[in-house]
Motif scaffolding. Structure first.
Motif, PDB file in Angstrom:
ATOM      1  N   GLU A   1     -36.461 -15.137  30.730  1.00  0.00           N
ATOM      2  CA  GLU A   1     -35.998 -16.532  30.744  1.00  0.00           C
ATOM      3  C   GLU A   1     -35.263 -16.867  29.450  1.00  0.00           C
ATOM      4  O   GLU A   1     -34.205 -17.496  29.467  1.00  0.00           O
ATOM      5  N   ILE A   2     -35.815 -16.444  28.312  1.00  0.00           N
ATOM      6  CA  ILE A   2     -35.180 -16.720  27.024  1.00  0.00           C
ATOM      7  C   ILE A   2     -33.839 -16.011  26.915  1.00  0.00           C
ATOM      8  O   ILE A   2     -32.840 -16.609  26.545  1.00  0.00           O
ATOM      9  N   LEU A   3     -33.797 -14.745  27.247  1.00  0.00           N
ATOM     10  CA  LEU A   3     -32.568 -13.959  27.090  1.00  0.00           C
ATOM     11  C   LEU A   3     -31.525 -14.294  28.133  1.00  0.00           C
ATOM     12  O   LEU A   3     -30.337 -14.082  27.909  1.00  0.00           O
ATOM     13  N   GLY A   4     -31.952 -14.833  29.271  1.00  0.00           N
ATOM     14  CA  GLY A   4     -31.018 -15.183  30.336  1.00  0.00           C
ATOM     15  C   GLY A   4     -30.356 -16.529  30.150  1.00  0.00           C
ATOM     16  O   GLY A   4     -29.488 -16.895  30.928  1.00  0.00           O
ATOM     17  N   GLU A   5     -30.773 -17.276  29.112  1.00  0.00           N
ATOM     18  CA  GLU A   5     -30.197 -18.609  28.876  1.00  0.00           C
ATOM     19  C   GLU A   5     -28.741 -18.538  28.543  1.00  0.00           C
ATOM     20  O   GLU A   5     -28.241 -17.670  27.939  1.00  0.00           O
TER      21      GLU A   5
END
Length: 125
Positions: free
Chosen positions: A121-125
């Motif tokens: 979720e963090i890296l896909g932002e």
């Protein structure tokens, strides 16, 4: 066997994960841990999880906690630096804290799958 006998506290409190790239779910980076003499490279999230699990297998609880790991410096630009604190391992899953150093944010995870989802979720932002 009681619940406390099943949950093993992990004394190696922290691993530093530096992510150099993340595209379409594919991650590239390195892992630093007090039990390692040098950083370990990884090319996927699953490889990172397996590296962390192997380090947990080295635990000889109870013992003195190992020192925290500093992120160090790198010549390449990183897209994220995480501190992963695995506080307990029960059966094949972990409970702990994910600290996203870039944004000074943290989240608690109750399972390895939840940790994977948080990182994605963090890296896909």
């Amino acid at each position: 066997m009681g619940i406390l006998e099943k949950m093993l506290p992990c004394q190696s409190r922290e691993a530093v994960v530096t992510v150099r790239s993340y595209q379409d779910g594919i991650m590239d980076g390195c892992l630093k841990h007090p039990r390692q003499e040098r950083q370990e490279e990884f090319q996927s999230l699953s490889q990172l999880i397996l590296l962390l699990d192997g380090l947990l297998d080295l635990e000889e609880c109870p013992c003195r906690p190992l020192p925290l790991v500093s992120p160090g410096s790198s010549e390449t630009e990183n897209i994220a630096v995480f501190r992963i604190q695995i506080l307990f391992r029960e059966h094949c899953t972990w409970q702990g804290k994910l600290i996203w150093q870039n944004e000074n944010r943290e989240a608690v995870f109750q399972s390895t799958l939840e940790l994977i989802r948080l990182i994605d979720e963090i890296l896909g932002e």
